[in-house]
Design a protein around this motif. Structure first.
Motif, PDB file in Angstrom:
ATOM      1  N   TRP A  89       0.836  -1.209   0.000  1.00 26.70           N
ATOM      2  CA  TRP A  89       0.000   0.000   0.000  1.00 26.70           C
ATOM      3  C   TRP A  89       0.865   1.251   0.000  1.00 26.70           C
ATOM      4  CZ3 TRP A  89       0.193   3.981   3.398  1.00 26.70           C
ATOM      5  CH2 TRP A  89      -0.720   5.024   3.140  1.00 26.70           C
ATOM      6  N   GLU A  90       1.886   1.285   0.862  1.00 26.30           N
ATOM      7  CA  GLU A  90       2.724   2.478   0.969  1.00 26.30           C
ATOM      8  C   GLU A  90       3.448   2.762  -0.347  1.00 26.30           C
ATOM      9  OE1 GLU A  90       6.769   3.574   3.257  1.00 26.30           O
ATOM     10  OE2 GLU A  90       5.068   3.136   4.607  1.00 26.30           O
ATOM     11  N   LYS A  91       3.918   1.720  -1.017  1.00 26.78           N
ATOM     12  CA  LYS A  91       4.620   1.926  -2.304  1.00 26.78           C
ATOM     13  C   LYS A  91       3.665   2.482  -3.354  1.00 26.78           C
ATOM     14  CE  LYS A  91       7.648  -0.235  -5.703  1.00 26.78           C
ATOM     15  NZ  LYS A  91       7.035   0.521  -6.809  1.00 26.78           N
ATOM     16  N   ARG A  92       2.457   1.939  -3.430  1.00 24.94           N
ATOM     17  CA  ARG A  92       1.505   2.443  -4.417  1.00 24.94           C
ATOM     18  C   ARG A  92       1.097   3.883  -4.113  1.00 24.94           C
ATOM     19  NH1 ARG A  92      -2.182  -3.051  -4.971  1.00 24.94           N
ATOM     20  NH2 ARG A  92      -0.752  -4.142  -6.404  1.00 24.94           N
ATOM     21  N   ASP A  93       0.915   4.175  -2.838  1.00 27.24           N
ATOM     22  CA  ASP A  93       0.590   5.544  -2.454  1.00 27.24           C
ATOM     23  C   ASP A  93       1.714   6.500  -2.862  1.00 27.24           C
ATOM     24  OD1 ASP A  93      -1.039   7.508  -0.706  1.00 27.24           O
ATOM     25  OD2 ASP A  93       0.962   7.599   0.199  1.00 27.24           O
ATOM     26  N   SER A  94       2.942   6.092  -2.665  1.00 28.93           N
ATOM     27  CA  SER A  94       4.091   6.909  -3.043  1.00 28.93           C
ATOM     28  C   SER A  94       4.215   7.031  -4.560  1.00 28.93           C
ATOM     29  CB  SER A  94       5.371   6.287  -2.462  1.00 28.93           C
ATOM     30  OG  SER A  94       6.516   6.994  -2.892  1.00 28.93           O
ATOM     31  N   ASP A  95       4.028   5.918  -5.266  1.00 30.92           N
ATOM     32  CA  ASP A  95       4.134   5.928  -6.725  1.00 30.92           C
ATOM     33  C   ASP A  95       3.070   6.841  -7.341  1.00 30.92           C
ATOM     34  OD1 ASP A  95       6.237   4.188  -6.586  1.00 30.92           O
ATOM     35  OD2 ASP A  95       5.078   2.401  -7.120  1.00 30.92           O
ATOM     36  N   TRP A  96       1.866   6.809  -6.793  1.00 30.27           N
ATOM     37  CA  TRP A  96       0.801   7.678  -7.316  1.00 30.27           C
ATOM     38  C   TRP A  96       1.190   9.142  -7.151  1.00 30.27           C
ATOM     39  CZ3 TRP A  96      -3.182   7.867 -10.417  1.00 30.27           C
ATOM     40  CH2 TRP A  96      -4.087   8.932 -10.312  1.00 30.27           C
ATOM     41  N   ARG A  97       1.727   9.500  -6.006  1.00 32.72           N
ATOM     42  CA  ARG A  97       2.144  10.902  -5.804  1.00 32.72           C
ATOM     43  C   ARG A  97       3.266  11.284  -6.759  1.00 32.72           C
ATOM     44  NH1 ARG A  97       3.639  15.040  -6.160  1.00 32.72           N
ATOM     45  NH2 ARG A  97       3.787  16.795  -4.688  1.00 32.72           N
ATOM     46  N   ASN A  98       4.175  10.375  -7.052  1.00 33.44           N
ATOM     47  CA  ASN A  98       5.284  10.660  -7.962  1.00 33.44           C
ATOM     48  C   ASN A  98       4.833  10.838  -9.407  1.00 33.44           C
ATOM     49  OD1 ASN A  98       7.308  10.672  -6.032  1.00 33.44           O
ATOM     50  ND2 ASN A  98       7.697   8.462  -6.218  1.00 33.44           N
ATOM     51  N   ALA A  99       3.618  10.455  -9.707  1.00 36.15           N
ATOM     52  CA  ALA A  99       3.086  10.620 -11.065  1.00 36.15           C
ATOM     53  C   ALA A  99       2.629  12.048 -11.334  1.00 36.15           C
ATOM     54  CB  ALA A  99       1.917   9.665 -11.289  1.00 36.15           C
TER      55      ALA A  99
END
Length: 310
Positions: A89-99
């Motif tokens: 979850w934390e990685k996906r949350d971070s990846d979404w913000r990096n987009a």
């Protein structure tokens, strides 16, 4: 906060192309509701924002229309982010913000903003978006424990119109002199700022005014036969680019040099009105080189809505 929702297979496809070159399907038949999905109640994807101006005299009944102005488009929506465990979850949350970002990357010459694309069975259109406000976060409990979260987004499209692929028509000829026709059309609900790309030679290109009802417009009116004679484009110029977009340099050669001073006071006057059917316009060239000459007419497709209006 908006509740988590199930994405229907019949929904339109919503894709996000991140500034970091990531790719997400957040709605539609290919979306994975166990990864990231679009939440309910998105706002701002409908008609482009417009303000109108009216003026009235002292004794006038009502008012007289003066014009309209398109504003930047503000969009708010939310995404449901899921993970099988707290690390995912934390990685996906971070990846979404990096987009996403607030501006173009100043150090990357190929940088773009985030692209939001909506596809139906009849069209595919997109916007270029930047973050408008910091991404808020609300959760009653630690999302690491829940392994899911709802992230609200506030984004802005400085250019508020939905884009479709540009249509390009062309006319080619051999060496020497020739004349013919090139097709133009504008099925959209907005006036179109056409662009020309011309190779070497001495060109005569159309700049006609238009008249008639929607879907039946034809060249006509005071400038229904207007043509612009361009200066000779030789090896030094390499050709010419012409754009009726007010945000672009008007006429330049392929090296980027401004050619407006060589037009003898002439200038292009007429963009293509909305709902213009396919129409053949005259074009000609003289002194084309041995390899021949080519004219491309590039026709941007901009719409005030994400779908429909055809």
């Amino acid at each position: 906060m908006t509740a988590f929702v199930y994405v229907s297979p019949e929904s339109v496809t919503v894709e996000v192309f991140g500034v970091d070159e990531s790719y997400w399907i957040i709605n539609g038949p290919r979306a994975d509701r166990d990864v990231i999905t679009l939440a309910t109640s998105p706002k701002g994807i409908g008609d482009a924002p417009v303000t109108t101006t009216y003026k009235s005299s002292v004794y006038q009944r009502g008012a007289t229309f003066q014009g309209k102005r398109y504003l930047k488009r503000d969009i708010t929506f939310g995404v449901n982010i899921h993970g099988r465990d707290e690390e995912e979850w934390e990685k996906r949350d971070s990846d979404w913000r990096n987009a996403w970002d607030y501006e173009l990357d100043a150090w990357d010459p190929d940088a773009t903003l985030t692209k939001l694309q909506i596809s139906t069975d009849r069209s595919t259109r997109w916007l270029w978006l930047a973050l408008d406000k910091s991404v808020e976060f609300e959760s009653e409990r630690d999302p690491h424990l829940l392994r899911k979260s709802l992230v609200p987004m506030a984004v802005t499209a400085a250019q508020p119109m939905w884009e479709e692929p540009t249509k390009t028509t062309f006319w080619e000829t051999g060496a020497g002199s020739s004349e013919g026709f090139i097709e133009v059309s504008n099925p959209t609900d907005l006036e179109m700022a056409q662009k020309w790309l011309l190779t070497r030679g001495k060109w005569r290109v159309p700049d006609v005014s238009w008249t008639g009802k929607k879907y039946r417009r034809t060249p006509g009116g005071r400038y229904g036969n207007r043509m612009i004679d361009l200066p000779m484009l030789g090896d030094r110029e390499g050709g010419a680019r012409i754009s009726l977009d007010p945000d672009r340099l008007y006429v330049r050669d392929l090296n980027g040099t401004n050619l407006i001073g060589r037009l003898g006071g002439l200038h292009f006057m007429h963009r293509i009105p909305p709902r213009t059917p396919p129409t053949l316009l005259p074009i000609s060239v003289t002194d084309a080189p041995a390899g021949g000459a080519r004219a491309e007419l590039r026709q941007p497709r901009l719409w005030s809505r994400a779908w429909g209006l055809r």
